[in-house]
Design a protein around this motif. Structure first.
Motif, PDB file in Angstrom:
ATOM      1  N   TYR A 168      -0.255  13.642  -1.118  1.00 27.05           N
ATOM      2  CA  TYR A 168      -1.092  12.639  -1.773  1.00 27.05           C
ATOM      3  C   TYR A 168      -2.123  13.235  -2.729  1.00 27.05           C
ATOM      4  N   CYS A 169      -1.964  14.493  -3.109  1.00 18.64           N
ATOM      5  CA  CYS A 169      -2.897  15.096  -4.063  1.00 18.64           C
ATOM      6  C   CYS A 169      -2.392  14.985  -5.494  1.00 18.64           C
ATOM      7  N   GLN A 170      -1.287  14.305  -5.703  1.00 19.89           N
ATOM      8  CA  GLN A 170      -0.640  14.253  -7.014  1.00 19.89           C
ATOM      9  C   GLN A 170      -1.414  13.445  -8.055  1.00 19.89           C
ATOM     10  N   SER A 171      -2.130  12.428  -7.616  1.00 17.74           N
ATOM     11  CA  SER A 171      -2.885  11.608  -8.569  1.00 17.74           C
ATOM     12  C   SER A 171      -4.181  11.148  -7.912  1.00 17.74           C
ATOM     13  N   GLU A 172      -5.095  10.718  -8.745  1.00 19.36           N
ATOM     14  CA  GLU A 172      -6.389  10.247  -8.240  1.00 19.36           C
ATOM     15  C   GLU A 172      -6.231   9.005  -7.366  1.00 19.36           C
ATOM     16  N   ASP A 173      -5.351   8.093  -7.749  1.00 21.33           N
ATOM     17  CA  ASP A 173      -5.128   6.883  -6.957  1.00 21.33           C
ATOM     18  C   ASP A 173      -4.576   7.211  -5.579  1.00 21.33           C
ATOM     19  N   LEU A 174      -3.613   8.123  -5.512  1.00 21.05           N
ATOM     20  CA  LEU A 174      -3.066   8.533  -4.222  1.00 21.05           C
ATOM     21  C   LEU A 174      -4.126   9.215  -3.360  1.00 21.05           C
ATOM     22  N   ARG A 175      -4.932  10.054  -3.977  1.00 25.40           N
ATOM     23  CA  ARG A 175      -6.004  10.740  -3.233  1.00 25.40           C
ATOM     24  C   ARG A 175      -6.983   9.730  -2.653  1.00 25.40           C
ATOM     25  N   ARG A 176      -7.385   8.770  -3.477  1.00 24.51           N
ATOM     26  CA  ARG A 176      -8.339   7.753  -3.016  1.00 24.51           C
ATOM     27  C   ARG A 176      -7.768   6.968  -1.839  1.00 24.51           C
ATOM     28  N   TRP A 177      -6.507   6.551  -1.961  1.00 24.82           N
ATOM     29  CA  TRP A 177      -5.881   5.791  -0.882  1.00 24.82           C
ATOM     30  C   TRP A 177      -5.845   6.622   0.394  1.00 24.82           C
ATOM     31  N   PHE A 178      -5.389   7.853   0.289  1.00 26.57           N
ATOM     32  CA  PHE A 178      -5.285   8.740   1.448  1.00 26.57           C
ATOM     33  C   PHE A 178      -6.649   8.947   2.108  1.00 26.57           C
TER      34      PHE A 178
END
Length: 158
Positions: free
Chosen positions: A110-120
């Protein structure tokens, strides 16, 4: 983290050593796992962690966080997926190990994008809040001490 094919080496620890690895059901995930795991276990842990975090997200939308219904449903899902959540449970080492490894697998994914990071991060924070809220008072103090977080307890003022 290293991955191996068919020759899976599993870390074998005695009772005291196992408890030293994961002294609490609650973790800050400061150290990445260092043992070898199979690709099948890697995939299984990742899928189970995603299921758990999706449940955290869905329950947070459909229920008020912290309510009895929210907590009982989240607890049931954690138990079903065999993750750690309660102190003083028999055979807790394997559940804590699964929790530790799966967290780091998804941290990578989940470090691939800012949105994925935020969700995680949001789902992991909600999961941490839940786990912290069900810790017994003596275990809270022990966890804070072991995590090098020094807080003074304050009394309730009415």
């Amino acid at each position: 983290m290293q991955f191996s094919g068919g020759n899976r080496k599993r870390l074998r620890l005695g009772g005291d050593q196992r408890n030293a690895c994961y002294p609490h059901s609650l973790q800050f995930y400061l150290e990445p796992p260092s043992e070898n795991i199979s690709l099948i276990e890697f995939e299984s842990l990742a899928i189970d962690r995603v299921k758990l975090l999706k449940t955290v997200e869905n329950l947070g939308v459909s229920h008020v966080k912290g309510t009895e219904q929210y907590q009982s449903k989240l607890e049931a899902e954690i138990r079903r997926l065999k993750f750690s959540f309660r102190e003083n449970v028999e055979n807790e080492y394997e559940r804590r190990r699964r929790d530790h490894i799966s967290h780091f697998i998804l941290r990578l994914a989940y470090c691939q994008s800012e949105d994925l990071r935020r969700w995680f991060i949001q789902q992991e924070m909600d999961l941490l809040r839940f786990r912290f809220s069900i810790l017994p008072k003596d275990k809270i103090q022990s966890f804070l001490k072991d995590s090098h977080l020094h807080f003074e307890a304050v009394s309730m003022v009415l």
